[in-house]
Design an enzyme around this catalytic site. Structure first.
Site, PDB file in Angstrom:
ATOM      1  N   CYS A   6       6.658   1.247  -7.544  1.00 34.95           N
ATOM      2  CA  CYS A   6       6.498   0.242  -6.487  1.00 34.95           C
ATOM      3  C   CYS A   6       5.573  -0.880  -6.958  1.00 34.95           C
ATOM      4  CB  CYS A   6       5.926   0.891  -5.227  1.00 34.95           C
ATOM      5  SG  CYS A   6       5.636  -0.270  -3.885  1.00 34.95           S
TER       6      CYS A   6
ATOM      7  N   THR B 116       0.803  -1.177   0.000  1.00 30.17           N
ATOM      8  CA  THR B 116       0.000   0.000   0.000  1.00 30.17           C
ATOM      9  C   THR B 116       0.844   1.237   0.000  1.00 30.17           C
ATOM     10  OG1 THR B 116      -2.212   0.494   0.580  1.00 30.17           O
ATOM     11  CG2 THR B 116      -0.659   0.888   2.267  1.00 30.17           C
TER      12      THR B 116
ATOM     13  N   THR C 155       2.051  -1.312  -5.221  1.00 30.91           N
ATOM     14  CA  THR C 155       1.113  -0.191  -5.301  1.00 30.91           C
ATOM     15  C   THR C 155       0.428  -0.228  -6.665  1.00 30.91           C
ATOM     16  OG1 THR C 155       2.540   1.148  -3.872  1.00 30.91           O
ATOM     17  CG2 THR C 155       0.927   2.334  -5.195  1.00 30.91           C
TER      18      THR C 155
END
EC number: 3.4.25.2
Length: 184
Positions: free
Chosen positions: A169, A12, A172
């Site tokens: 990332c 996240t 994400t």
């Protein structure tokens, strides 16, 4: 990885930006375990209390919801005092035998203040109204800091910064949840 070792949950990115009479918290929806995406549309950002506080979490989902419930309880005890409620939650989180095992971080904001809360008892206010947590937090934070002095509004900065974090990332994604409060 040994069979006796649990898989590590990843994922996240949560970002807050305070600018132009608004405070915005946004987060992506990806939850991964090991190298596998198990959910792409988790809601990690929400309104708290009577809707006058917004928050987002990074970490174990069940732990985060437990902490959100505790924060809402503290907000009932200390209405309109997010900092006081956050400090009281941090004290409990650090000292309570059950709570101190919870693995999550939280970003919370009201019309006056934005804060990050950690399980080590930290309650921190961001510099320049920008803060991020989670696996892509450093990428989103860097992007938001680069954009904060532009003519873009807070929500646009949050969306663009989270998109940049998603480019970098692997934990994400671009399935965003955004909450906004007026600071006027």
């Amino acid at each position: 990885m040994q069979a006796s070792q649990p898989e590590v949950w990843h994922g996240t990115t949560i970002l807050t930006v305070r600018k132009g009479g608004k405070v915005v918290i946004g987060g992506d929806g990806q939850v991964s375990i090991g190298q596998t995406v198990i959910k792409s549309n988790a809601k990690k950002v929400r309104k708290l209390g009577k809707g006058d506080v917004i928050g987002g979490f990074a970490g174990a989902t069940a732990d985060a919801f437990t902490l959100f419930e505790r924060l809402e309880s503290k907000l009932e005890q200390y209405p309109g005092q997010l900092t006081r409620a956050a400090v009281e939650l941090a004290k409990d989180w650090r000292t309570d035998r059950y709570l101190r095992r919870l693995e999550a971080m939280m970003l919370v904001a009201d019309k006056d203040v934005s804060l990050v809360l950690t399980g080590t008892g930290d309650v921190l206010e961001p510099e320049a109204g920008v803060m991020a947590i989670g696996s892509g937090g450093n990428y989103a934070l860097s992007a938001a800091r680069a954009l904060i002095d532009s003519d873009k509004d807070a929500e646009t900065i949050v969306r663009r910064s989270l998109d940049i974090a998603a480019d970098i990332c692997v934990y994400t994604n671009r399935n965003l949840t955004i909450e906004t409060l007026s600071t006027d």
